[in-house]
Scaffold this active site. Sequence first.
Site, PDB file in Angstrom:
ATOM      1  N   PRO A   2       0.898  -1.241  -0.147  1.00 53.46           N
ATOM      2  CG  PRO A   2      -0.009  -1.089   2.063  1.00 53.46           C
ATOM      3  CD  PRO A   2       0.995  -1.711   1.395  1.00 53.46           C
ATOM      4  CE  LYS A  57       4.827   4.581   0.821  1.00 53.94           C
ATOM      5  NZ  LYS A  57       5.970   3.916   0.496  1.00 53.94           N
ATOM      6  CG  HIS A  97      -0.861 -15.338   6.113  1.00 50.15           C
ATOM      7  ND1 HIS A  97       0.067 -16.096   6.766  1.00 50.15           N
ATOM      8  CD2 HIS A  97      -1.355 -15.936   4.993  1.00 50.15           C
ATOM      9  CE1 HIS A  97       0.695 -16.981   5.624  1.00 50.15           C
ATOM     10  NE2 HIS A  97      -0.276 -16.961   4.832  1.00 50.15           N
ATOM     11  NE  ARG A 116       6.885 -10.250   1.552  1.00 50.20           N
ATOM     12  CZ  ARG A 116       7.634  -9.684   0.255  1.00 50.20           C
ATOM     13  NH1 ARG A 116       6.974  -9.149  -0.329  1.00 50.20           N
ATOM     14  NH2 ARG A 116       8.938  -9.770   0.456  1.00 50.20           N
ATOM     15  NE  ARG A 158      18.865  14.944  -0.492  1.00 48.75           N
ATOM     16  CZ  ARG A 158      17.999  14.546   0.378  1.00 48.75           C
ATOM     17  NH1 ARG A 158      16.968  15.020   0.761  1.00 48.75           N
ATOM     18  NH2 ARG A 158      18.336  13.362   0.574  1.00 48.75           N
TER      19      ARG A 158
END
Length: 289
Positions: A2, A57, A97, A116, A158
Amino acid sequence: MPELPEVETIVRGLQAVLPGKRIMGVRLGITDFIEDPSALKEHLPGRRISSVRRYGKFLVFDLVSPGGDSRRLALLIHLGMTGQIVTCKPDAPIATHTHAYFALDDGSEMRYRDIRRFGSIRILAEGAPSGVLGPLGPLGLDPLEVTEKEFRAAIRGRHARIKALLLDQRVLRGMGNIYTDESLWHARIHPARLGAILKDEELHGLYIAMRRVLSQAIRFRGSSISDYVDSQGTPGKFQQRHCVYGRKGKKCPRCGAVIRRETVAGRSSYFCPKCQRAPRKTRKAHRKH
DNA sequence: CTTACGGCCTGGGTGC
DNA sequence: TGCACCCAGGCCGTAA
């Protein structure tokens, strides 16, 4: 899994049903991805969810304590690559899971599933004296709120590759591999270009592209490649709109050239070799000696 | 400050 | 059916 659009979609779904509900109990399965499992059982039950927000996130569940205890807490969930959050009835079939169950006072249940286990779940004490923001502290600007001026300032000067900069959560919070590649394609910028050498014109184009891609992806409820589903278990649709991501060997929708996949900044990167001109060469030879 | 790399985990796809 | 291998929406720690 995601990135910003997927997390945003999940947050909107949860924000529609969770605020006002109280967490009654916590059940855990495998906990090796949870920093302090017992803290969840200790601090969550009895607390009421006041709102659900996205921060980069991360999903942030703001919690209030009905008992006059004014210490503010938040439940922080990061979905890693394969994390899913769904709300359902407690007797609904349990997907494999599934590792955390949060019983709610209306008789429903919020479940965390993560194949995972790259995700994380933790408590954030918002009133704590130090490290108040915890893992949220180092995070950079929100890609949908950042101004063009701030964006330019964050990239300009940068020396890293633009792909690495867009992926760096300390620069922008929320970008991931899919939306980085899509944005760079729209802006016609090769992922290996250095941030420092991008012209204002190119940064302008990238800024516009990034925001357009993210907004559109949210409108399409995110991208489902294999695991992503929203809080109701429904996959997103934006994957049908990907122009380069996952399209190695297919034709660039803009010029027809064959899309390539190369590792840049340690990640699979999809781009059109014709629209996105490669940088001269990386001078690595000079650095030795 | 930067890059490269391995590691954390499980599962899907491919080719032999 | 098995096996080896590569790949995957993220991120962290280490070494150079």
